[in-house]
Design an enzyme around this catalytic site. Structure first.
Site, PDB file in Angstrom:
ATOM      1  N   ARG A 194      -3.921 -10.566   4.177  1.00  0.00           N
ATOM      2  CA  ARG A 194      -3.841 -10.609   2.754  1.00  0.00           C
ATOM      3  C   ARG A 194      -2.731  -9.638   2.616  1.00  0.00           C
ATOM      4  O   ARG A 194      -2.867  -8.270   2.432  1.00  0.00           O
ATOM      5  CB  ARG A 194      -5.912  -9.368   2.301  1.00  0.00           C
ATOM      6  N   LYS A 243       1.336  -0.909  -0.203  1.00  0.00           N
ATOM      7  CA  LYS A 243      -0.006   0.123   0.020  1.00  0.00           C
ATOM      8  C   LYS A 243       1.041   1.250   0.037  1.00  0.00           C
ATOM      9  O   LYS A 243       2.249   1.052  -0.105  1.00  0.00           O
ATOM     10  CB  LYS A 243      -1.152   0.365   1.057  1.00  0.00           C
TER      11      LYS A 243
HETATM   12  C1  8Y7 Z   1      -8.087  -5.165   1.382  1.00  0.00           C
HETATM   13  C2  8Y7 Z   1      -8.831  -5.449   0.747  1.00  0.00           C
HETATM   14  C3  8Y7 Z   1      -8.501  -4.338  -0.568  1.00  0.00           C
HETATM   15  C4  8Y7 Z   1      -7.537  -4.873   2.834  1.00  0.00           C
HETATM   16  C5  8Y7 Z   1      -9.919  -6.031   2.964  1.00  0.00           C
HETATM   17  C6  8Y7 Z   1      -5.211  -3.089  -2.123  1.00  0.00           C
HETATM   18  C7  8Y7 Z   1     -10.212  -5.641  -1.460  1.00  0.00           C
HETATM   19  C8  8Y7 Z   1      -6.781  -2.400  -2.874  1.00  0.00           C
HETATM   20  N1  8Y7 Z   1      -7.976  -3.733   0.534  1.00  0.00           N
HETATM   21  N2  8Y7 Z   1      -9.535  -6.119   1.184  1.00  0.00           N
HETATM   22  N3  8Y7 Z   1      -9.300  -4.867  -0.144  1.00  0.00           N
HETATM   23  N4  8Y7 Z   1      -9.000  -5.304   3.839  1.00  0.00           N
HETATM   24  N5  8Y7 Z   1     -10.750  -6.889   3.577  1.00  0.00           N
HETATM   25  O1  8Y7 Z   1      -4.347  -2.078  -1.750  1.00  0.00           O
HETATM   26  O2  8Y7 Z   1      -7.180  -3.754   3.517  1.00  0.00           O
HETATM   27  O3  8Y7 Z   1      -5.926  -4.305  -1.899  1.00  0.00           O
HETATM   28  S1  8Y7 Z   1      -7.847  -3.304  -2.193  1.00  0.00           S
END
Ligand code: 8Y7
Length: 371
Positions: free
Chosen positions: A340, A305
């Site tokens: 994640r 990020k």
């Molecule tokens: C997150 C996410 C994204 C997160 C959860 C990226 C879909 C942006 N970020 N889902 N999704 N938590 N639960 O940089 O922080 O992956 S998208």
């Protein structure tokens, strides 16, 4: 003006015997806390902050006024809650050790791995297989980019991107979550074999999604984002980001429970990078242990990020592995249950080495406090 209370673990130890009888286990994870800040907020301002050892907590809570005392009592119990595994079809994901969720973006414009797999399903499938091989407990399949300013996707397109991959992964026996805000996509993905809903709008975006999640009975990830509709990143700003996000997640948890979603199927996520400045993201990362007081399994997604680039020479998304691992380990040390990430092999390796140290700490009796 109404008051609110928070119990923030401020001293974490790497085994319970470091602070014999004085440390509590957080969220059923391999982390223990021995001291806490008992914080009272009124109208957005902190009006008292007391440091309390585990053995003094009952007395400290007894000294709070009625409603505050009841809430503090609930948080003190929630901090120590042990979470049941998540059931994903035939698979169970145990939450007593950190688990890795591998990201599979089927979008043309994701900032960190955009367009790699959209028109090359074989490459996407190979990537998913490699993540599973490397130790991912679950694959998060997404067909819509939620970065600021991303183009909206028609739900029919999102379904077409996501469903064939979910069908393929389900046939391999993998645990699958679907990253979407739309009920129609959720429905199609669950029909194709997905097991978990991951909604960055915390079931606010689509008026049908809450009901659908309740009816299907699958685990759901509710993530904090300050804005509504298509402007997830736009919010009114925070008084205090940590307690604001905490209150917000508690409210979404309670709305989900009231809608009929079983408490043990609700995973909470502070939404790193969503409508937050670098310093707000850092404050949340430092405060992660406090979120166990919500009494739910926790997920954090900080992989690649922007805050990493902001702190490290504007490194582009593909050069953020070091920072991603630093943030992943910070979450692990806070007892976060699910990470994640994009870089599954490296993160799993980092988690396994950390796990080795924790196991060693548990059998290291030289850590016993002196009599
Ligand atoms: C997150 C996410 C994204 C997160 C959860 C990226 C879909 C942006 N970020 N889902 N999704 N938590 N639960 O940089 O922080 O992956 S998208």
């Amino acid at each position: 003006m109404s008051q609110s209370v928070y119990i923030r673990p401020i001293a974490l130890v790497d085994s319970p015997q470091c602070e014999e009888g004085e440390a509590i286990r957080l969220g059923g994870a391999m982390v223990w806390a021995s001291r806490f800040a008992l914080i009272v907020r009124e109208g957005g301002r902190v009006v008292s902050r007391e440091r309390v050892a585990a053995c003094e907590m009952a007395d400290a809570i007894a000294g709070l006024r009625d409603a505050l005392g009841a809430e503090a009592e609930a948080q003190w119990a929630a901090l120590r809650m042990v979470h049941a595994p998540l059931t994903c079809g035939e698979r169970v994901i145990r939450l007593d050790q950190p688990q890795v969720m591998g990201i599979l973006n089927l979008t043309p414009d994701s900032f960190s791995d955009g367009g790699e797999f959209l028109d090359r399903p074989d490459v996407g499938r190979a990537h998913a297989a490699a993540m599973l091989e490397a130790g991912a407990a679950i694959i998060d399949v997404g067909g819509e980019s939620t970065r600021p300013g991303a183009a909206a996707v028609w739900e029919g397109d999102e379904i077409q991107r996501v469903v064939p991959m979910v069908e393929h992964l389900a046939a391999t026996g993998a645990a699958i979550s679907v990253d979407t805000r739309r009920a129609a996509v959720m429905e199609a993905a669950l029909g194709a074999g997905a097991h978990v809903l991951n909604d960055v709008s915390a079931l606010r975006y689509d008026p049908r999604s809450l009901e659908l999640a309740a009816a299907t009975g699958v685990p759901v990830v509710l993530m904090h984002a300050p804005g509504e509709g298509d402007a997830l990143h736009d919010g009114p700003g925070y008084g205090d980001v940590v307690t604001d996000v905490f209150d917000w997640l508690r409210e979404r948890r309670d709305i989900a429970i009231a809608a009929g979603i079983a408490r043990e199927r609700i995973v909470l996520d502070p939404g790193i990078g969503f409508g937050k400045t670098v310093s707000e993201n850092l404050a949340l990362m430092n405060a992660l242990p406090m979120f166990h007081a919500l009494g739910q399994p926790l997920l954090v997604g900080a992989s690649r990020k922007r805050l990493i680039g902001a702190l490290a020479n504007e490194a582009p998304a593909h050069e953020r592995l070091g920072g991603s691992l630093t943030l992943a380990l910070k979450a692990v040390e806070a007892g976060v249950h699910l990470l994640r990430v994009h870089d599954v092999a490296q993160t799993v390796q980092a988690v396994r080495v950390w796990r080795g140290m924790r196991d060693a700490a548990l059998t290291d009796f030289s850590q016993l406090p002196a009599l």
